[in-house]
Design a protein around this motif. Sequence first.
Motif, PDB file in Angstrom:
ATOM      1  N   ASP A   1       0.858  -1.189   0.000  1.00 35.24           N
ATOM      2  CA  ASP A   1       0.000   0.000   0.000  1.00 35.24           C
ATOM      3  C   ASP A   1       0.894   1.240   0.000  1.00 35.24           C
ATOM      4  O   ASP A   1       1.496   1.590   1.009  1.00 35.24           O
ATOM      5  N   THR A  33       0.094   4.197  -0.008  1.00 31.01           N
ATOM      6  CA  THR A  33      -0.386   5.276   0.863  1.00 31.01           C
ATOM      7  C   THR A  33       0.309   5.242   2.227  1.00 31.01           C
ATOM      8  O   THR A  33       0.305   6.245   2.942  1.00 31.01           O
ATOM      9  N   GLY A  43       0.656  -1.613  -4.513  1.00 33.98           N
ATOM     10  CA  GLY A  43      -0.770  -1.304  -4.467  1.00 33.98           C
ATOM     11  C   GLY A  43      -1.063   0.162  -4.210  1.00 33.98           C
ATOM     12  O   GLY A  43      -0.232   0.900  -3.688  1.00 33.98           O
ATOM     13  N   HIS A  44      -2.267   0.602  -4.600  1.00 30.55           N
ATOM     14  CA  HIS A  44      -2.748   1.975  -4.425  1.00 30.55           C
ATOM     15  C   HIS A  44      -1.764   2.968  -5.056  1.00 30.55           C
ATOM     16  O   HIS A  44      -1.318   3.932  -4.427  1.00 30.55           O
ATOM     17  N   ARG A  72      -2.232   5.245  -7.167  1.00 32.62           N
ATOM     18  CA  ARG A  72      -2.712   6.621  -7.393  1.00 32.62           C
ATOM     19  C   ARG A  72      -2.273   7.552  -6.269  1.00 32.62           C
ATOM     20  O   ARG A  72      -2.460   8.769  -6.363  1.00 32.62           O
ATOM     21  N   ALA A  73      -1.663   7.004  -5.229  1.00 34.17           N
ATOM     22  CA  ALA A  73      -1.100   7.857  -4.179  1.00 34.17           C
ATOM     23  C   ALA A  73       0.098   8.643  -4.701  1.00 34.17           C
ATOM     24  O   ALA A  73       0.484   9.659  -4.118  1.00 34.17           O
ATOM     25  N   TYR A  80      -1.090  -1.713 -13.469  1.00 35.39           N
ATOM     26  CA  TYR A  80      -2.325  -0.972 -13.274  1.00 35.39           C
ATOM     27  C   TYR A  80      -3.514  -1.766 -13.810  1.00 35.39           C
ATOM     28  O   TYR A  80      -3.362  -2.704 -14.606  1.00 35.39           O
ATOM     29  N   ASP A 121      -7.473   1.948 -16.082  1.00 39.57           N
ATOM     30  CA  ASP A 121      -6.633   3.116 -15.801  1.00 39.57           C
ATOM     31  C   ASP A 121      -5.639   3.427 -16.922  1.00 39.57           C
ATOM     32  O   ASP A 121      -4.875   4.380 -16.822  1.00 39.57           O
TER      33      ASP A 121
END
Length: 468
Positions: A395, A397, A421-422, A424-425, A445, A449
Amino acid sequence: MVAGDGQGKNIHDLPDEIILDVFSFFSFNELIDILQNVCVRWKRLAHDPVLWCDKEYIVRGRAQNGRSCCGVTCSECAHCRCEKTDREVLRTAGMMPQLWTLTMMRGTRARILRKICRNCPNLTTLQLHGCQKMNYSLLKYIFEKCPKIEKLIIANNLLADRQYTELVSCLEHLQSLEVFENRRGAGPVLLRFLADTCSKLREINLSCDYHPLEDVEYFVKAKRDTLTSATVRWTMAGKRCVVPVLKEAASSLKKLQLRLFDVALEEEAATFADLGELHNLRELHCNQLCPHRPRLISLAFQPGCLPLLQKLDLPHATDLPDDAVVTISRGCPSLRHLSLTFATSLTDGALAEIHRLKHLQILDLSGCSGLGGSAVAHVAQLPALRTLLLQYIDDLTDLQPSLRHVLDLKQLRCLDILYSGHIRAVPFEEFSVRLVNFRELHVTYEEEDEVFYKNVLLRCRVKCLGSG
């Protein structure tokens, strides 16, 4: 290509030097399948040695994925040609007389191997597969037809035999020898004989652990002024540590790979202190470095120990402590490449002084799951960083709020966040404005996206993998 310019001139009027410069942009497959079939002159030029110095020919099994000279699959590499069937090999063998590198990833019939070597007399690198049926006459034939071999990768059972070792010693240009374990119990490589007879040998790679330490010591002492690269296990037969022996070649040794840490508890401190005495090392690779007392790792990297080290790779050192990375930051000012993959014990504190590495260009923190919100802020203080790898971060984030500081890496050219993962952070929208040198993104991705990344990264050459 334009055949003519409207004034009676065409490409055939160009001198050889210019045509060779054009040919240098063609791939291995194009040299073989296209250029050699155009005309007699192009076939002659396609055999020019300057075009072949970086080419590798790979013979692989039907089920194998071809590994290339640059690490990607052969189908994506312009410098490789990878073939499966004997018919393909026989067809190609006579079309690459200037080939330098041959890699056998499977065994083949003796007549096929003989034809390859007969038609490729300029080989400098040869890798023979462990399944290759080899007798004395075949190996003798190979070496007679390819006398320029400088690097040889060969099975241990051959070099445990005196007569085969004598054949290897006849390679007067041999500089690098890699011995892989093909048959357990075949006996140790005859290191003493190689030390005495291979005058130019300066790189040794031994993946086996049953060599008597006395033989390793004899070899290192014989090559103390010329040994530049060694790949060995931390301990040899009887669990005796090899690092003190390597100190004999401390003045010449520049590259060292140590495998399978199994040093006794009571010897760990002395072992890491001895490692720090190899002052001329430029590259150090220690896989799965997991001592009983991880804090002792710092002893090898104290200021003044490895001041010339440029590349340090410590993959899967799961218990690597923060203090060790801080010590590396202080004691290895010349580092260009630092890899700490899957060092799961590291926290943000490990990077507190990484800014000292003024020359660091590549940093790999993939799988370092203990990093948190200030990690990237520390990394962003690296003035020369060009490549940052953050793969396998579950993650991203978790790296907030400092993840935005990736925009402060003015020299950044490549960001690799594959399998993280994630994603877009990451502030992709600002890359084209803030990261003017950015060229390459490695990202996994979701299919929906794809348009987002293609539109945002207008200035980048994007390399992508789908999530499925």
